[in-house]
Design a protein around this motif. Structure first.
Motif, PDB file in Angstrom:
ATOM      1  N   TYR A  18      -8.908   9.683  11.570  1.00  0.00           N
ATOM      2  CA  TYR A  18      -8.292   9.633  10.236  1.00  0.00           C
ATOM      3  C   TYR A  18      -9.313   9.860   9.119  1.00  0.00           C
ATOM      4  O   TYR A  18      -8.998  10.513   8.124  1.00  0.00           O
ATOM      5  CB  TYR A  18      -7.531   8.331  10.038  1.00  0.00           C
ATOM      6  CG  TYR A  18      -6.193   8.353  10.731  1.00  0.00           C
ATOM      7  CD1 TYR A  18      -5.133   9.099  10.217  1.00  0.00           C
ATOM      8  CD2 TYR A  18      -5.993   7.657  11.919  1.00  0.00           C
ATOM      9  CE1 TYR A  18      -3.912   9.149  10.865  1.00  0.00           C
ATOM     10  CE2 TYR A  18      -4.769   7.695  12.568  1.00  0.00           C
ATOM     11  CZ  TYR A  18      -3.733   8.439  12.034  1.00  0.00           C
ATOM     12  OH  TYR A  18      -2.519   8.492  12.679  1.00  0.00           O
ATOM     13  N   SER A  22      -9.044  12.978   6.406  1.00  0.00           N
ATOM     14  CA  SER A  22      -8.420  12.329   5.253  1.00  0.00           C
ATOM     15  C   SER A  22      -7.920  13.329   4.208  1.00  0.00           C
ATOM     16  O   SER A  22      -6.822  13.177   3.674  1.00  0.00           O
ATOM     17  CB  SER A  22      -9.366  11.306   4.620  1.00  0.00           C
ATOM     18  OG  SER A  22     -10.542  11.944   4.168  1.00  0.00           O
ATOM     19  N   LYS A  26      -3.915  13.782   3.426  1.00  0.00           N
ATOM     20  CA  LYS A  26      -3.582  13.146   2.152  1.00  0.00           C
ATOM     21  C   LYS A  26      -2.236  13.603   1.595  1.00  0.00           C
ATOM     22  O   LYS A  26      -1.449  12.800   1.095  1.00  0.00           O
ATOM     23  CB  LYS A  26      -4.693  13.404   1.131  1.00  0.00           C
ATOM     24  CG  LYS A  26      -4.471  12.688  -0.169  1.00  0.00           C
ATOM     25  CD  LYS A  26      -5.617  12.901  -1.121  1.00  0.00           C
ATOM     26  CE  LYS A  26      -5.354  12.106  -2.382  1.00  0.00           C
ATOM     27  NZ  LYS A  26      -6.444  12.232  -3.332  1.00  0.00           N
ATOM     28  N   GLU A  29       0.785  11.782   3.698  1.00  0.00           N
ATOM     29  CA  GLU A  29       0.805  10.355   4.037  1.00  0.00           C
ATOM     30  C   GLU A  29       0.914   9.477   2.802  1.00  0.00           C
ATOM     31  O   GLU A  29       0.550   9.899   1.697  1.00  0.00           O
ATOM     32  CB  GLU A  29      -0.497   9.978   4.771  1.00  0.00           C
ATOM     33  CG  GLU A  29      -0.595  10.538   6.156  1.00  0.00           C
ATOM     34  CD  GLU A  29      -1.711   9.887   6.950  1.00  0.00           C
ATOM     35  OE1 GLU A  29      -2.635   9.292   6.360  1.00  0.00           O
ATOM     36  OE2 GLU A  29      -1.643   9.973   8.182  1.00  0.00           O
ATOM     37  N   THR A  31      -0.236   6.618   0.161  1.00  0.00           N
ATOM     38  CA  THR A  31      -1.543   6.246  -0.379  1.00  0.00           C
ATOM     39  C   THR A  31      -2.013   4.992   0.364  1.00  0.00           C
ATOM     40  O   THR A  31      -1.242   4.060   0.579  1.00  0.00           O
ATOM     41  CB  THR A  31      -1.432   5.966  -1.888  1.00  0.00           C
ATOM     42  OG1 THR A  31      -0.888   7.129  -2.520  1.00  0.00           O
ATOM     43  CG2 THR A  31      -2.780   5.639  -2.493  1.00  0.00           C
ATOM     44  N   ARG A  32      -3.252   5.000   0.786  1.00  0.00           N
ATOM     45  CA  ARG A  32      -3.808   3.887   1.577  1.00  0.00           C
ATOM     46  C   ARG A  32      -4.954   3.211   0.816  1.00  0.00           C
ATOM     47  O   ARG A  32      -5.639   3.846   0.020  1.00  0.00           O
ATOM     48  CB  ARG A  32      -4.373   4.410   2.906  1.00  0.00           C
ATOM     49  CG  ARG A  32      -3.431   5.248   3.721  1.00  0.00           C
ATOM     50  CD  ARG A  32      -2.393   4.438   4.411  1.00  0.00           C
ATOM     51  NE  ARG A  32      -1.693   5.255   5.400  1.00  0.00           N
ATOM     52  CZ  ARG A  32      -0.562   4.916   5.950  1.00  0.00           C
ATOM     53  NH1 ARG A  32       0.016   3.780   5.627  1.00  0.00           N
ATOM     54  NH2 ARG A  32       0.018   5.689   6.834  1.00  0.00           N
ATOM     55  N   GLU A  33      -5.180   1.936   1.141  1.00  0.00           N
ATOM     56  CA  GLU A  33      -6.342   1.213   0.619  1.00  0.00           C
ATOM     57  C   GLU A  33      -7.609   1.866   1.183  1.00  0.00           C
ATOM     58  O   GLU A  33      -7.573   2.478   2.259  1.00  0.00           O
ATOM     59  CB  GLU A  33      -6.291  -0.260   1.031  1.00  0.00           C
ATOM     60  CG  GLU A  33      -5.109  -1.018   0.461  1.00  0.00           C
ATOM     61  CD  GLU A  33      -5.176  -1.157  -1.057  1.00  0.00           C
ATOM     62  OE1 GLU A  33      -6.277  -1.313  -1.602  1.00  0.00           O
ATOM     63  OE2 GLU A  33      -4.107  -1.100  -1.689  1.00  0.00           O
ATOM     64  N   TYR A  36      -8.412   1.118   4.850  1.00  0.00           N
ATOM     65  CA  TYR A  36      -7.268   1.192   5.766  1.00  0.00           C
ATOM     66  C   TYR A  36      -7.655   1.771   7.128  1.00  0.00           C
ATOM     67  O   TYR A  36      -7.165   1.344   8.154  1.00  0.00           O
ATOM     68  CB  TYR A  36      -6.134   2.014   5.139  1.00  0.00           C
ATOM     69  CG  TYR A  36      -4.873   2.021   5.966  1.00  0.00           C
ATOM     70  CD1 TYR A  36      -3.952   0.977   5.852  1.00  0.00           C
ATOM     71  CD2 TYR A  36      -4.593   3.050   6.858  1.00  0.00           C
ATOM     72  CE1 TYR A  36      -2.787   0.964   6.615  1.00  0.00           C
ATOM     73  CE2 TYR A  36      -3.430   3.044   7.620  1.00  0.00           C
ATOM     74  CZ  TYR A  36      -2.536   2.002   7.489  1.00  0.00           C
ATOM     75  OH  TYR A  36      -1.384   1.988   8.246  1.00  0.00           O
ATOM     76  N   HIS A  37      -8.538   2.760   7.118  1.00  0.00           N
ATOM     77  CA  HIS A  37      -8.925   3.411   8.371  1.00  0.00           C
ATOM     78  C   HIS A  37     -10.298   2.961   8.888  1.00  0.00           C
ATOM     79  O   HIS A  37     -10.904   3.656   9.704  1.00  0.00           O
ATOM     80  CB  HIS A  37      -8.879   4.932   8.215  1.00  0.00           C
ATOM     81  CG  HIS A  37      -7.481   5.454   8.087  1.00  0.00           C
ATOM     82  ND1 HIS A  37      -6.528   5.251   9.058  1.00  0.00           N
ATOM     83  CD2 HIS A  37      -6.874   6.153   7.106  1.00  0.00           C
ATOM     84  CE1 HIS A  37      -5.391   5.813   8.674  1.00  0.00           C
ATOM     85  NE2 HIS A  37      -5.573   6.356   7.499  1.00  0.00           N
ATOM     86  N   ARG A  45      -4.947  -3.536  13.730  1.00  0.00           N
ATOM     87  CA  ARG A  45      -3.694  -2.786  13.816  1.00  0.00           C
ATOM     88  C   ARG A  45      -3.339  -2.484  15.275  1.00  0.00           C
ATOM     89  O   ARG A  45      -2.181  -2.596  15.676  1.00  0.00           O
ATOM     90  CB  ARG A  45      -3.820  -1.498  13.007  1.00  0.00           C
ATOM     91  CG  ARG A  45      -2.505  -0.929  12.571  1.00  0.00           C
ATOM     92  CD  ARG A  45      -2.648   0.220  11.565  1.00  0.00           C
ATOM     93  NE  ARG A  45      -3.302  -0.212  10.356  1.00  0.00           N
ATOM     94  CZ  ARG A  45      -4.485   0.235   9.935  1.00  0.00           C
ATOM     95  NH1 ARG A  45      -5.140   1.147  10.598  1.00  0.00           N
ATOM     96  NH2 ARG A  45      -5.009  -0.226   8.817  1.00  0.00           N
TER      97      ARG A  45
END
Length: 176
Positions: A18, A22, A26, A29, A31-33, A36-37, A45
């Motif tokens: 990921y 990214s 992007k 997907e 929006t991630r913190e 997150y990955h 997870r």
């Protein structure tokens, strides 16, 4: 290429997958913190994912390169519902450098076969943004039928996006 269900030992590889992709992902997907990955986030997870898999609520597959040193694609069956519905959603992604080689179709066929033959589901559903032409062509080539559109269906990359709703049912499954 090897395909396996996600396992505890995949945290570093999936984090790498990921993070390397990214920019490529992007546009498609939520929006991630920023963390997150991270490997630690994936360790947590994956523990939850394995519990889901043990309960029959999801199946998450990874495709590895020939040396098993890199993940090149991900395909997941989620929101598995039993009872009279017997259905799930499928989601997928592939490394930017592996696009256009037929690998996503190969991985999706494997996962769809699992849904129908191992999980005995009746229906697999997939949704994609109308501007994601590649995804639409992939689903069509896999035998999915367009069932309609959902306006502002998911928040993707900070915007509510419309989605095309598709499905394939077990009687249409002819991969083997």
């Amino acid at each position: 290429m090897e395909i396996n269900l996600i396992s505890k030992s995949d945290a570093r590889l999936i984090s790498d997958y990921y993070l390397k992709n990214s920019c490529h992902f992007k546009e498609w997907e939520p929006t991630r913190e920023s963390d997150y990955h991270s490997i630690s986030a994936w360790e947590q997870r994956i523990a939850a994912i394995i519990q889901e898999q043990e309960k029959g609520l999801s199946s998450r597959f990874l495709m590895y390169d020939d040396l098993n040193t890199e993940i090149i694609g991900v395909c997941s069956l989620t929101n598995i519902v039993r009872g009279p519905f017997q259905a799930c959603n499928i989601g997928y992604s592939i490394s930017e450098c592996h696009q256009g080689k037929g690998l996503m179709k190969y991985l999706c066929r494997h996962v769809i076969s699992h849904a129908f033959e191992e999980l005995n589901l009746n229906r697999v559903m997939a949704n994609y943004m109308p501007r994601n032409i590649r995804s639409g062509k992939l689903l069509q080539s896999l035998g999915f039928t367009v069932e309609g559109e959902a306006r502002k269906y998911l928040e993707i990359n900070g915007r509510w996006e419309d989605h095309v709703l598709t499905s394939i049912v077990s009687t249409e499954h002819k991969y083997n």
